[in-house]
Design a protein around this motif. Sequence first.
Motif, mmCIF file in Angstrom:
data_model
loop_
_atom_site.group_PDB
_atom_site.id
_atom_site.type_symbol
_atom_site.label_atom_id
_atom_site.label_comp_id
_atom_site.label_asym_id
_atom_site.label_seq_id
_atom_site.Cartn_x
_atom_site.Cartn_y
_atom_site.Cartn_z
ATOM 1 N N GLN A 83 48.625 25.145 51.352
ATOM 2 C CA GLN A 83 47.488 26.076 51.432
ATOM 3 C C GLN A 83 47.791 27.317 50.626
ATOM 4 N N GLY A 84 46.885 28.285 50.674
ATOM 5 C CA GLY A 84 47.003 29.450 49.793
ATOM 6 C C GLY A 84 48.257 30.266 50.012
ATOM 7 N N ARG A 85 48.632 30.467 51.261
ATOM 8 C CA ARG A 85 49.780 31.332 51.544
ATOM 9 C C ARG A 85 51.078 30.729 51.025
ATOM 10 N N ALA A 86 51.149 29.413 50.916
ATOM 11 C CA ALA A 86 52.340 28.775 50.360
ATOM 12 C C ALA A 86 52.434 29.095 48.866
ATOM 13 N N ILE A 198 45.081 36.140 39.519
ATOM 14 C CA ILE A 198 43.858 36.225 40.316
ATOM 15 C C ILE A 198 44.073 35.486 41.638
ATOM 16 N N ASP A 199 43.774 36.155 42.749
ATOM 17 C CA ASP A 199 43.699 35.478 44.042
ATOM 18 C C ASP A 199 42.294 34.872 44.057
ATOM 19 N N ALA A 200 42.241 33.561 43.779
ATOM 20 C CA ALA A 200 40.988 32.928 43.341
ATOM 21 C C ALA A 200 40.188 32.263 44.453
ATOM 22 N N CYS A 201 40.549 32.506 45.727
ATOM 23 C CA CYS A 201 39.958 31.758 46.847
ATOM 24 C C CYS A 201 38.437 31.611 46.749
ATOM 25 N N ARG A 202 37.738 32.679 46.328
ATOM 26 C CA ARG A 202 36.272 32.624 46.288
ATOM 27 C C ARG A 202 35.769 32.820 44.861
ATOM 28 N N TYR A 203 36.406 32.117 43.949
ATOM 29 C CA TYR A 203 36.088 32.259 42.523
ATOM 30 C C TYR A 203 34.647 31.857 42.215
ATOM 31 N N MET A 238 45.448 30.032 44.868
ATOM 32 C CA MET A 238 44.165 29.517 45.364
ATOM 33 C C MET A 238 44.350 28.854 46.726
ATOM 34 N N SER A 239 43.448 29.167 47.637
ATOM 35 C CA SER A 239 43.345 28.420 48.872
ATOM 36 C C SER A 239 42.152 27.492 48.726
ATOM 37 N N ALA A 240 42.404 26.190 48.708
ATOM 38 C CA ALA A 240 41.317 25.217 48.546
ATOM 39 C C ALA A 240 40.466 25.123 49.802
ATOM 40 N N LYS A 241 40.865 25.869 50.861
ATOM 41 C CA LYS A 241 40.102 25.881 52.100
ATOM 42 C C LYS A 241 38.878 26.785 51.984
ATOM 43 N N LYS A 242 38.755 27.489 50.899
ATOM 44 C CA LYS A 242 37.610 28.381 50.682
ATOM 45 C C LYS A 242 36.686 27.695 49.656
ATOM 46 N N ASP A 243 36.688 28.172 48.414
ATOM 47 C CA ASP A 243 35.795 27.562 47.425
ATOM 48 C C ASP A 243 36.336 26.234 46.875
HETATM 49 C C1 LIG Z 1 42.481 32.620 52.926
HETATM 50 C C2 LIG Z 1 43.028 33.534 51.920
HETATM 51 C C3 LIG Z 1 44.363 33.457 51.511
HETATM 52 C C4 LIG Z 1 45.375 32.516 52.156
HETATM 53 O O1 LIG Z 1 45.010 31.169 52.069
HETATM 54 P P1 LIG Z 1 45.399 30.108 53.220
HETATM 55 O O2 LIG Z 1 44.941 28.792 52.670
HETATM 56 O O3 LIG Z 1 44.674 30.500 54.458
HETATM 57 O O4 LIG Z 1 46.873 30.148 53.390
HETATM 58 C C5 LIG Z 1 44.782 34.322 50.516
HETATM 59 N N1 LIG Z 1 43.951 35.211 49.956
HETATM 60 C C6 LIG Z 1 42.660 35.326 50.332
HETATM 61 C C7 LIG Z 1 41.772 36.320 49.661
HETATM 62 C C8 LIG Z 1 42.151 34.488 51.309
HETATM 63 O O5 LIG Z 1 40.867 34.606 51.688
#
Ligand SMILES: *Cc1c(COP(=O)(O)O)cnc(C)c1O
Length: 446
Positions: A83-86, A198-203, A238-243
């Motif tokens: 996940q993203g934090r890893a 870029i912290d791209a979670c919601r790109y 990137m956290s694929a759990k978002k976008d």
């Molecule tokens: C969720 C999130 C993370 C961490 O991702 P996980 O998949 O939950 O570990 C990092 N940055 C942002 C902006 C997030 O929303």
Amino acid sequence: MPIKTIIEPFRIKSVEPIRRTTRDERQQLLEAAGYNLFLMPADAILIDLLTDSGTCAMSTEQWAAMMSVQAIFGFKHVIPTHQGRAAERILFGVMCKKGDVVPNNTHFDTTRANCEFVGAEAVDLPIPEALEPARLHPFKGNMDTARLAELIERVGAKRVPLVMLTVTNNSGGGQPVSMANIRAVKEICARHGIPLYIDACRYAENAYFIKLREPGYAERTPREIAQEMFSHADGCTMSAKKDGMANIGGFLCTNDDAIAQQEKDLLILTEGFPTYGGLAGRDLDAIAVGLNEALEEDYLNYRIVSTAYLGNHIAREGVPIVQPPGGHAIYIDARAFLPQVLPAEFPGVALAGELYVEGGIRSVEIGTLMFGEHATMDLVRLAIPRRVYTQSHVDYVVEVILEVWRRREQIRGLELTYQAAFLRHFSARFRPLAPSAAPQPATHQG
Ligand SMILES: *Cc1c(COP(=O)(O)O)cnc(C)c1O
């Protein structure tokens, strides 16, 4: 007779030609390599039995995921993680050390924690407008470039191993970052030889806001805009759990070969092979499809409009929210909602508890509990899961919030009774503060 021959249970659809060499050539190559086969170029090998590590043939699913990432994100190396934090842990583990400083528009909780875990200082540099919840601004997620330049001058570029931009800015109200700001931040970074991540979670949501709000982008597709966003960066988490629309997964990208090698080594130690990063084939598959679905314009339009629907319906009745509504969530300004509760009494936690009691709604505090002394606001985030709830669900949420709004004057703060050393919000415990001696205002009914 039963068939005895065991065959490969797959067909090979992609081949790499093998270069044949003569005995004389091999003699010369061996000499040139100093008689060390580690130093032999791969194309001089006919059959490579040096290692079984990193030499697996990847499945079509694995390639589909990697190619989706490469097609949208465009970075040279893609390193899958669970996940993203890893991805953050590996990035900061490789790039940062004690005494370093990492600027971001606003670090998310796991980002800040992973940065601080390696001894670096996480510095938030949002634009001033971002700190006023009611203030309207089309790109309230932007970084304050003047403060970035000033910070780098002050601490010296050597202590800034990377600059990050979180799109959209989760801790800052789900607000987008403009293309102009990404370019301006990159320009400052380039001047000092600092890579931009870029912290791209919601790109995809960020790309859509650029399309809607930034001059010159109305005719571009969200995919093209996302590609341009990433073209200004040197890597991403990137956290694929978002976008990524998946239930699990993430990745880390970089254009730097040497950094990628170190990241892959660390990945093998903690996550798994660089081919799957601790994910199952079905997860990689889900991510590949999800990354593309998240860029569909019909979906993005529905997404942004339905989030704003919730925000506008509560704001219309006076509930203070971060304006304008964000992409993935509505953020209630808990300090303005509960002015009688001091920040040290956790107004966001208190309000989140009331929303639960009133209607079984779970939200999350983003404020003093999550960020301690770094908190500049106390927000309650109502994050909207993608493609899950209907308009009638949202109408119910509106009704519950308005009910709590009517009895807001009776709500009291909380006192912390337990906290952990890292990411304390996940396990903290509280007790309600005793009612104050001051007479409570009368309840409003209906
Ligand atoms: C969720 C999130 C993370 C961490 O991702 P996980 O998949 O939950 O570990 C990092 N940055 C942002 C902006 C997030 O929303």
